[in-house]
Enzyme design. Structure first.
Site, PDB file in Angstrom:
ATOM      1  N   ARG A 158     -11.330  10.622   3.473  1.00  9.74           N
ATOM      2  CA  ARG A 158     -11.699  11.344   2.239  1.00  9.74           C
ATOM      3  C   ARG A 158     -12.296  10.372   1.230  1.00  9.74           C
ATOM      4  NH1 ARG A 158      -6.148  11.385   2.717  1.00  9.74           N
ATOM      5  NH2 ARG A 158      -6.159  13.604   3.224  1.00  9.74           N
ATOM      6  N   GLY A 159     -12.723  10.919   0.094  1.00 12.86           N
ATOM      7  CA  GLY A 159     -13.207  10.100  -1.014  1.00 12.86           C
ATOM      8  C   GLY A 159     -14.411   9.252  -0.661  1.00 12.86           C
TER       9      GLY A 159
ATOM     10  N   ASN B 277     -13.460  -0.220   4.127  1.00 15.63           N
ATOM     11  CA  ASN B 277     -13.273   0.594   2.927  1.00 15.63           C
ATOM     12  C   ASN B 277     -11.801   0.869   2.607  1.00 15.63           C
ATOM     13  OD1 ASN B 277     -13.983   2.794   0.868  1.00 15.63           O
ATOM     14  ND2 ASN B 277     -12.851   3.949   2.422  1.00 15.63           N
ATOM     15  N   ALA B 278     -10.930   0.852   3.608  1.00 19.53           N
ATOM     16  CA  ALA B 278      -9.528   1.227   3.399  1.00 19.53           C
ATOM     17  C   ALA B 278      -8.880   0.357   2.329  1.00 19.53           C
ATOM     18  CB  ALA B 278      -8.756   1.103   4.712  1.00 19.53           C
ATOM     19  N   GLY B 279      -8.149   0.992   1.440  1.00 22.13           N
ATOM     20  CA  GLY B 279      -7.466   0.240   0.382  1.00 22.13           C
ATOM     21  C   GLY B 279      -6.491   1.113  -0.370  1.00 22.13           C
TER      22      GLY B 279
ATOM     23  N   ASN C 238      -7.680  -6.885 -14.174  1.00 19.02           N
ATOM     24  CA  ASN C 238      -7.317  -5.647 -14.851  1.00 19.02           C
ATOM     25  C   ASN C 238      -5.830  -5.645 -15.156  1.00 19.02           C
ATOM     26  OD1 ASN C 238      -7.922  -3.225 -16.050  1.00 19.02           O
ATOM     27  ND2 ASN C 238      -8.161  -2.078 -14.158  1.00 19.02           N
TER      28      ASN C 238
ATOM     29  N   TYR D 158      -3.877  -5.867  -6.838  1.00 20.52           N
ATOM     30  CA  TYR D 158      -5.153  -5.250  -6.458  1.00 20.52           C
ATOM     31  C   TYR D 158      -6.326  -6.189  -6.765  1.00 20.52           C
ATOM     32  CZ  TYR D 158      -8.813  -1.657  -6.181  1.00 20.52           C
ATOM     33  OH  TYR D 158      -9.927  -0.928  -5.855  1.00 20.52           O
TER      34      TYR D 158
ATOM     35  N   LYS E 265      -9.000  -7.840  -4.108  1.00 19.21           N
ATOM     36  CA  LYS E 265     -10.434  -7.568  -4.182  1.00 19.21           C
ATOM     37  C   LYS E 265     -11.245  -8.833  -4.471  1.00 19.21           C
ATOM     38  CE  LYS E 265     -10.202  -3.222  -3.169  1.00 19.21           C
ATOM     39  NZ  LYS E 265     -10.739  -2.738  -1.883  1.00 19.21           N
TER      40      LYS E 265
END
Length: 483
Positions: A255-256, A324-326, A383, A389, A393
């Site tokens: 999804r997404g 892409n998985a995260g 952040n 996270y 990244k």
């Protein structure tokens, strides 16, 4: 997820209200649609001293279908355009595209060797910028500063980055501005990138500086036909289905953003192998089945998974791997549990390392392949509450930068995209005030769509992007954070 404010201020009543009381009015971006022309309108061409890239550019303009006009700074464009059978003329302030405006501005700054020669950029953009229409495109071409012959040339070419990023912030109205550094000898490898930045596919990519190296290993399987050759002598790529015959793995594809990536690659002709966790099997099959792809349910964090995936891909191998998985598990580090730290690092970063090692060791990822990793603006700027996270990244960016030279021997490229605020189920859970700040704090004054990330990945996976490796491209609408 819908942006209520964007929709309101672009309605008839909302637009009048916004104008009367001075509310900001984000532009509805023109994005790629298969039923609409990808390239259309009038392009103004400018150039600095002794431009080196106009001939390659003329071929791109001819094949894309734009019409062009030459600014007075680009005197060489007229004879070049004639050689490529282009309709062209001289730029006048009244020049109009389909809506009374120019569709794009392109400036060849590759021959600028001294800061005093930057004046030609001022003359061009001073004369043309107000004629650029909504959702127009600005592309500046240069030479990689680190490859320049003198400190003065390096200085002048590096100055192009500040100019381009500032243009993106000044132009507004959905206009993007990007810089393409083309190495000497890589002129014939620039077309896929120029087409991307001139098209609606790059609607949310702005303020970026991309380097194209002279690797000379464009994929021969991408030809439109055996021995097909363009007027310039370069192999003709299949622009309508550039990934035809390719096999692409996409993790987190249920999804997404992952589903959007799967759809974009399939639309370009790839056979997509979507991977997601077993609990998402139904959603994964719903995404992959209409694409005539293959759905594989695996937990990528499990230590046995990389070998199992390599075995499942069998002797056919793959040409493209998209990581892409995260996940996110946000807390300030003082309140974060060890389990939350470990799971984010493991899924977002370590699992990528393990999977690539398995696919490369087994030869499952074929020579000449593409690896594209999904990083984040958080990995660049950090952040609050995302130490795990952001670390994961930023580590993805480190992988890309460290592995590029190693993979070059097999003609494999590795790059990353770094999304900013993208409208997904994940960002829908962010508190309203923070969500609105994320949407508005960029040059587009809005969030991006999953398709924006997907189209950027499809570009990096393109057979014509063999000269792009070790780079990070932000898909953030030129975010004001982490610029």
């Amino acid at each position: 997820m819908k942006d209520t404010y964007l929709n309101f201020v672009n309605s008839p009543f909302g637009a009048r209200l916004a104008h009367s009381i001075g509310l900001p009015k984000p532009e509805v971006l023109r994005r790629y649609r298969a039923d609409q022309p990808e390239f259309d309108g009038l392009v103004a061409i400018g150039a600095g001293r002794e431009p080196h890239l106009l001939d390659a550019l003329a071929g791109v303009i001819a094949r894309s279908g734009f019409t062009s006009v030459a600014h007075e700074s680009a005197g060489l464009w007229i004879p070049l355009a004639a050689r490529h059978a282009l309709m062209t003329g001289r730029f006048e302030p009244a020049d109009a595209g389909p809506h009374g405006r120019l569709a794009a501005l392109i400036f060849d700054a590759s021959g600028i060797e001294d800061s005093s020669q930057l004046d030609s950029l001022f003359a061009f953009f001073h004369d043309t910028l107000r004629s650029l229409g909504k959702c127009g495109r600005i592309v500046v071409l240069g030479r990689p500063p680190e490859a320049c012959a003198s400190p003065r040339q390096w200085t002048a070419q590096r100055a192009l980055e500040g100019l381009t990023r500032s243009l993106g912030k000044e132009a507004r109205r959905g206009i993007t501005a990007n810089l393409v550094y083309v190495a000497q000898g890589a002129e014939d490898e620039a077309e896929a990138t120029l087409r991307f930045f001139l098209s609606p596919r790059s609607a949310y990519v702005s303020g970026q500086a991309v380097r194209i190296g002279a690797h000379g290993h464009a994929d021969p399987d991408a030809t439109a036909g055996a021995g097909a050759v363009a007027a310039s002598g370069t192999t003709t790529l299949n622009w309508s289905q550039p990934l035809a015959g390719k096999r692409a793995v996409v993790t987190g594809a249920a999804r997404g953003i992952g589903a959007a990536i799967a759809n974009a690659l399939a639309a370009e002709g790839a056979h997509v192998i979507g991977i997601d966790i077993p609990s998402a099997r139904e959603a994964l099959e719903t995404t992959i089945r209409p694409l005539a792809g293959t759905a594989l349910a695996f937990d990528i964090a499990a230590p046995e998974t990389p070998a199992q995936i390599a075995a499942a891909l069998d002797e056919l191998g793959v040409d493209i791997v998209v990581h892409n998985a995260g996940i996110t598990k946000d807390k300030t580090i003082a309140r974060m549990t060890e389990a939350a730290w470990h799971s984010v690092i493991d899924i977002n970063l370590s699992a990528q390392e393990r999977l690539d090692e398995a696919l490369l060791a087994a030869g499952t990822l074929r020579d000449g392949g593409r690896i594209v990793c999904v990083s984040s603006i958080s990995g660049i700027a950090g952040n609050l509450g995302q130490t795990n996270y952001a670390a994961s990244k930023a580590g993805v960016i480190g992988r890309v930068q460290s592995m590029a030279a190693q993979l070059a021997a097999r003609r494999i490229t590795i790059n990353a995209v770094a999304p900013g605020f993208i409208e997904t189920q994940m960002t829908a859970k962010i508190p309203l005030a923070i969500r609105e700040a994320g949407r508005r704090m960029n040059s587009m004054s809005q969030g991006g769509q999953p398709a924006d990330v997907a189209q950027t990945i499809a570009w990096l996976a393109h057979p014509g992007c063999a000269g792009i490796t070790g780079q990070v491209v932000r898909v953030c609408g030129q975010s004001l954070i982490g610029a």
